[in-house]
Design a protein around this motif. Sequence first.
Motif, short mmCIF file in Angstrom:
data_model
loop_
_atom_site.label_atom_id
_atom_site.label_comp_id
_atom_site.label_asym_id
_atom_site.label_seq_id
_atom_site.Cartn_x
_atom_site.Cartn_y
_atom_site.Cartn_z
N PRO A 6 0.81 -1.23 0.00
CA PRO A 6 0.00 0.00 0.00
C PRO A 6 0.84 1.28 0.00
CG PRO A 6 -0.93 -1.59 1.52
CD PRO A 6 0.37 -2.16 1.06
N TYR A 7 1.96 1.30 0.73
CA TYR A 7 2.73 2.54 0.81
C TYR A 7 3.38 2.89 -0.53
CZ TYR A 7 7.44 0.44 1.01
OH TYR A 7 8.60 -0.20 0.71
N ARG A 9 1.99 2.13 -3.45
CA ARG A 9 0.88 2.64 -4.26
C ARG A 9 0.62 4.10 -3.94
NH1 ARG A 9 -4.58 3.10 -3.46
NH2 ARG A 9 -4.49 1.98 -1.47
N VAL A 10 0.64 4.44 -2.65
CA VAL A 10 0.42 5.83 -2.24
C VAL A 10 1.58 6.71 -2.71
CG1 VAL A 10 0.26 7.38 -0.24
CG2 VAL A 10 -1.05 5.23 -0.29
N LEU A 13 0.92 7.57 -6.20
CA LEU A 13 -0.14 8.57 -6.31
C LEU A 13 0.40 9.97 -5.99
CD1 LEU A 13 -3.05 6.58 -4.62
CD2 LEU A 13 -2.90 7.24 -7.03
N ARG A 17 0.58 13.22 -8.69
CA ARG A 17 0.02 14.56 -8.47
C ARG A 17 1.08 15.65 -8.65
NH1 ARG A 17 -4.88 14.37 -4.03
NH2 ARG A 17 -6.09 12.80 -5.18
N LEU A 35 -5.33 12.72 3.27
CA LEU A 35 -4.88 11.84 2.19
C LEU A 35 -5.24 10.38 2.50
CD1 LEU A 35 -1.37 13.40 1.48
CD2 LEU A 35 -3.44 13.64 0.10
N GLU A 38 -8.90 9.87 1.73
CA GLU A 38 -9.16 9.91 0.29
C GLU A 38 -8.76 8.61 -0.39
OE1 GLU A 38 -7.72 12.42 -3.68
OE2 GLU A 38 -7.25 13.18 -1.66
N TRP A 39 -7.63 8.01 0.04
CA TRP A 39 -7.11 6.83 -0.64
C TRP A 39 -7.43 5.53 0.09
CZ3 TRP A 39 -2.11 10.06 -1.33
CH2 TRP A 39 -2.24 10.87 -2.48
N VAL A 41 -6.56 4.33 3.12
CA VAL A 41 -5.45 3.67 3.82
C VAL A 41 -5.28 4.30 5.20
CG1 VAL A 41 -4.26 3.09 1.68
CG2 VAL A 41 -3.73 5.25 2.84
N VAL A 46 0.47 6.50 4.65
CA VAL A 46 0.81 7.77 4.03
C VAL A 46 2.15 8.27 4.54
CG1 VAL A 46 0.10 10.17 3.68
CG2 VAL A 46 -1.62 8.37 3.71
#
Length: 251
Positions: A6-7, A9-10, A13, A17, A35, A38-39, A41, A46
């Motif tokens: 997951p980290y 993937r973040v 993202l 941006r 954040l 929004e995502w 997680v 994050v």
Amino acid sequence: MREQPPYLRVADLLRQRIEERVWSAGDRLPPRAQLAQEWGVGENVVRRAQELLISHGVLEGRKGSGTYVAEPRERVRMVRSRERELSGGSPFRADMSALGKRGTWESRSDATVPAPAGIAARLGIAEGDPCVRTWYEFLVDDKPVQLSTSWEPYDLTAGTLVMLPEGGPYAGKGVVGRMAEIGVTVTHAIERPEPGEATAQEATFLGVQRGALVTRIERTYYSDKGRAVETADIVVPAALCELVYEVRITP
């Protein structure tokens, strides 16, 4: 194929941006809680993603302020010379003032820390003898440029107004000035620079990539009696600082 953590993937993202100019250099990122929501997680995910991008030089963390998109950094010149030590006060602050910049630092001191074997040898004391250990993060215009860990023999300054380098009436005066206040005359220092690579922790503090080139300086101050009064391990990132050694020639 294993699913991407997951980290990571973040982190992708966040990079996206920045590349899409949703956030530009110098912009502050939204709070982690926002954040994370929004995502979908946790905030720790994050945080880990941001720490990864800080180590890659994409983001930079500012203590007490938040996380920002990293801006291009100008290398600053740091002069190592006899004159800078005799100028009084902090040599680092004087260096930055000469460049028209503001030199400050964050610090944390711990008293009576047992000296590790290597530090004890440099200070000429027994392994395990108590020391005052001070960790520094040096900043130029509020951005980190250098790290240092300083060790002083506890028995040298215990019970005096200069026991804590950044506490009391002589805080921030520098090793030479502080020692003079307790009747110790510092006459010279020995520095041993070596190339190295930034660790993950160093990279996070300095806002450079993990493994980035750094100069590690082992510095020890000596009194006129030949006693080592302070030793420090200094970390200077090559991407942020230019080290210059000035040698005075006496005819």
